[in-house]
Design an enzyme around this catalytic site. Structure first.
Site, mmCIF file in Angstrom:
data_model
loop_
_atom_site.group_PDB
_atom_site.id
_atom_site.type_symbol
_atom_site.label_atom_id
_atom_site.label_comp_id
_atom_site.label_asym_id
_atom_site.label_seq_id
_atom_site.Cartn_x
_atom_site.Cartn_y
_atom_site.Cartn_z
ATOM 1 N N HIS A 119 0.766 -1.224 -0.113
ATOM 2 C CA HIS A 119 -0.018 -0.179 -0.071
ATOM 3 C C HIS A 119 0.751 1.181 0.145
ATOM 4 C CE1 HIS A 119 -3.379 2.445 1.688
ATOM 5 N NE2 HIS A 119 -2.766 3.188 2.028
ATOM 6 N N GLU A 120 1.956 1.347 0.987
ATOM 7 C CA GLU A 120 2.792 2.524 1.006
ATOM 8 C C GLU A 120 3.830 2.536 -0.003
ATOM 9 O OE1 GLU A 120 1.853 4.750 2.997
ATOM 10 O OE2 GLU A 120 0.654 3.658 4.525
ATOM 11 N N HIS B 296 0.754 4.381 -2.970
ATOM 12 C CA HIS B 296 0.942 5.546 -2.983
ATOM 13 C C HIS B 296 2.197 6.163 -3.890
ATOM 14 C CE1 HIS B 296 -2.337 6.361 -0.270
ATOM 15 N NE2 HIS B 296 -1.598 5.880 0.830
ATOM 16 N N GLU C 106 -6.606 6.483 -1.382
ATOM 17 C CA GLU C 106 -6.288 5.391 -0.475
ATOM 18 C C GLU C 106 -6.992 4.036 -1.158
ATOM 19 O OE1 GLU C 106 -4.645 5.402 2.034
ATOM 20 O OE2 GLU C 106 -4.355 7.550 2.300
#
Length: 728
Positions: free
Chosen positions: A452-453, A457, A510
């Protein structure tokens, strides 16, 4: 409609954990401990800003609760009130205070709903009356309680959640008479002036003649009347500007005394910095907090990115825009943490191989950054986190031009993850899935946070036309894969992701990051980096997908039917993902209504693991491609339509509103954390720990803020006129 108080009080069985960091802290050298201590002081000094960004009553309520528990021990107060309130009622008050301190206000950081004390108002007043505060300083008590008592218990429609007042909400990022249209008008002005709104608030006044004046107020320690030498680039924009028939005054000095405290603490921290990047980073932050310059904060962030693998990691400033109803103004946060070397080694392997994994993502190469900007990715044990809430992972900075062209850092907060993994209560799963879910939720979430990070992103390109008319992509060669035509839209000079997509930006981003995690967590090479192979890898991947699907159902708690709004970006994202799978991967997910052994409504969620690769992953891949392409080309209209379609919560299609009733009836309290506190004696730094309880949280905050804060009181009173009385 009668209000269900259980949705607006803190449950008595709320779990509380200590963020364990002693081992990591004791491994620091004395210089590093001093550096961490002064950074922590800067963070906690700035943390008070959050009170002024939440609700009109948060600052005086903080002063009241802190004074109530500072002037005598909890045991003493409990004994003094034993004949006035029951033990359960006293514990409810203690838990309310703990929750208030953890959220830095009386609205939940996760969900943005108000919470009120779970004891009657007359009982609260009785406790106050016999307390040491009430006995020793009745005038102070009268002033503070008189200022907050109507609002503390009010659950009028305007006070139940954060938002613009004309949309049934409360906010102190804006004066009460500001609406979304006001925010949009001022945002156009700020974009034209290349003035970014992260560290601002907006106040509107209307003269008797109907003349509108907007004040854009920057956070800084110096006022509009002061200058900070030749490097003060903010000074040129200060003053009144006529714009589209209104006057917009740019001022500075918001939170001035709190900003000065941060400046002072950062100056002290700078004396113990370990390298030139840390020194330059702190200089940038100091300049930003003195003058209100976002540019200076960007410069500090550039040096922060270059500070690879520090033993003590930190970031501080106005960072995330989740709580701004317009989605552009940022909440203050400051964190200090110590690197967990063993866990960081796994993330380093993921970074090392990231360029090989990026081509797995389902958009054309032209929609990916021109080159992969290798970030720092570390696992940290949190020492200090001053904000309304503590996340599990972070990808920062949020400045587009820095992220796109220079890089970013990824942070996984290891002691937050390990504490969260302690939760044993699991709803809405079969017994078989519960066993697997409980044993592998921690490892699966670790994989999801990493993906996710770093690749969520950290991936994707924004198409930009700069001030000179130059494009950062090939206008003739690049085709939009959704239309098979040339790219027809982009970001203009002065526009950012946040300013362009406004309140849609956070949940949309997100959702993209969560989709990347789901999409890539089935890749065997990635799972092996985290130590998962063969059947264990399949189970971890399955639990990650199951966790996401279940989260999509749990997300219903964070939707407000009365105004048809989502209150939490991550949970809206997870609901959207669930809807994508239900619509496009038939048979993968089933959600059945059942009754439990007591005859109460319940839900069972099932995920067909055999269909994840066959149907689930392709469905997420196609949706993920749309998310990234629409983001890249700044197509707000189509992005809003796509995201709005999957965000809809209706009874007619799927019975989601009645499912929401079951989710609310069976919701599990969100964990709270008690942190450790550093103190300085001579040149030696000590670490004090507190019990993992409501009493421990209260003890931490009363020790962290030991004196009555007159400056905070003055800041609260100064802006009182901008908030209308919202109590019905």
């Amino acid at each position: 409609m009668e209000v269900d108080l259980s949705n607006f009080t803190i449950p008595a069985d709320t779990p509380i954990s200590r963020l364990e960091c002693r081992t990591a802290f004791e491994g620091l050298e004395e210089r590093e401990k001093l550096y961490a201590h002064f950074l922590s002081r800067a963070s906690w000094n700035g943390g008070l800003v959050c009170l002024l960004q939440t609700s009109p009553e948060s600052a005086p309520l903080f002063l009241l609760l802190k004074e109530l528990f500072s002037r005598q021990t909890v045991e003493s107060l409990k004994a003094a009130t034993s004949e006035l309130v029951s033990e359960d009622e006293f514990q409810a008050l203690l838990l309310y205070a703990a929750a208030f301190f953890c959220n830095m206000g009386n609205y939940k950081s996760f969900g943005d709903t108000k919470f009120v004390p779970a004891l009657a108002k007359d009982k609260f007043e009785a406790v106050l009356g016999v307390s040491a505060l009430g006995q020793s300083e009745p005038d102070l008590l009268k002033q503070l309680w008189g200022s907050v008592s109507p609002a503390v218990y009010s659950l009028s429609p305007h006070q139940r959640q954060l938002g613009f007042m004309d949309e049934e909400g409360t906010t102190t990022y804006y004066s009460s008479n500001c609406s979304k249209s006001d925010a949009a008008l001022v945002q156009k002005f700020m974009t034209d002036k290349h003035l970014e709104p992260y560290n601002t608030r907006l106040f509107k006044t209307v003269s008797q003649e109907g003349k509108i004046l907007y004040e854009v107020r920057l956070a800084s320690s110096i006022s509009s009347d002061e200058q900070d030498g030749e490097g003060d680039e903010v000074a040129a924009i200060l003053g009144a500007h006529e714009y589209q028939g209104v006057t917009i005054a740019v001022t500075r000095g918001d939170y001035a005394p709190l900003m000065q405290r941060m400046v002072d603490s950062l100056q002290q921290a700078k004396e113990y910095a370990c390298n030139e990047h840390e020194v330059a980073m702190l200089k940038g932050y100091i300049q930003s907090f003195r003058t209100g310059s976002v540019t200076a904060h960007k410069d500090g962030s550039r040096h922060w990115i270059k500070d690879k693998g520090p033993v003590v990691e930190t970031y501080i400033g106005f960072i995330e825009t989740y709580r701004d109803p317009f989605g552009v103004r940022a909440e203050f946060e400051g964190f200090v943490a110590v690197v967990n070397k063993a866990m960081s080694a796994k993330f380093s392997q993921l970074v090392d191989r990231a360029e090989a994994f990026l081509p797995h993502l389902p958009w054309p190469p032209a929609f990916e950054k021109d080159r992969f900007l290798r970030p720092d990715f570390t696992s940290l044990d949190v020492l200090t986190y001053a904000c309304s809430g503590i996340p599990a992972g972070i990808n920062i900075p949020n400045y587009d031009e820095v992220r796109q062209n220079e890089g970013f850092k990824n942070v996984s907060l290891g002691n937050v993850l390990s504490s969260s993994a302690q939760d044993k209560r699991v709803s809405f799963l079969s017994q078989e899935d519960q066993v697997l879910f409980t044993s592998l939720r921690g490892p699966a979430f670790e994989v999801q946070v990493g993906l996710h990070e770093l690749l969520g992103h950290g991936s994707g390109k924004l198409f930009i036309k700069d001030e000179n008319g130059q494009f950062n992509f090939d206008m003739d060669a690049v085709r939009n894969p959704l239309t098979n035509e040339k790219v027809a839209s982009w970001y203009s000079a002065g526009e950012t992701w946040d300013s362009k997509f406004s309140s849609l930006a956070s949940p949309y981003e997100e959702c993209k990051a969560e989709c990347v995690g789901l999409y890539l967590c089935t890749v065997k090479e990635i799972l092996s980096i985290f130590g998962h192979t063969e059947s264990d890898a399949d189970d971890v991947s399955y639990v990650n997908w199951l966790n996401m699907v279940r989260a999509g159902v749990l997300a219903l708690e964070f939707y407000t039917p009365e105004n048809k709004k989502w209150r939490q970006a991550h949970m809206q994202a997870r609901y959207v993902i669930l809807q994508v799978l239900l619509e496009n991967a038939k048979g993968l997910v089933s959600i059945d209504r059942i009754t439990d052994e007591k005859g109460a409504p319940d839900i069972i969620i099932k995920l067909d693991r055999q269909r994840i690769e066959l149907e689930g992953r392709p469905a997420i891949g196609e949706f993920l491609k749309k998310l990234q392409v629409l983001k890249s080309v700044a197509n707000v209209e189509d992005a809003a339509s796509l995201f709005g379609h999957y965000s809809a919560v209706t009874e007619e299609k799927g019975g989601w509103l009645s499912l929401r009733d079951i989710v609310l009836a069976r919701k599990i309290p969100r964990r709270m954390f008690v942190q450790s506190l550093t103190s300085l004696e001579g040149e030696q730094v000590f670490l004090e720990e507190f019990s993992p309880s409501a009493e421990g949280i209260v003890a931490f905050f009363t020790k962290c803020y030991p004196t009555y804060d007159k400056e905070l009181e003055q800041l609260w009173k100064k802006d009182n006129g901008f908030w209308v009385d919202r109590v019905d």
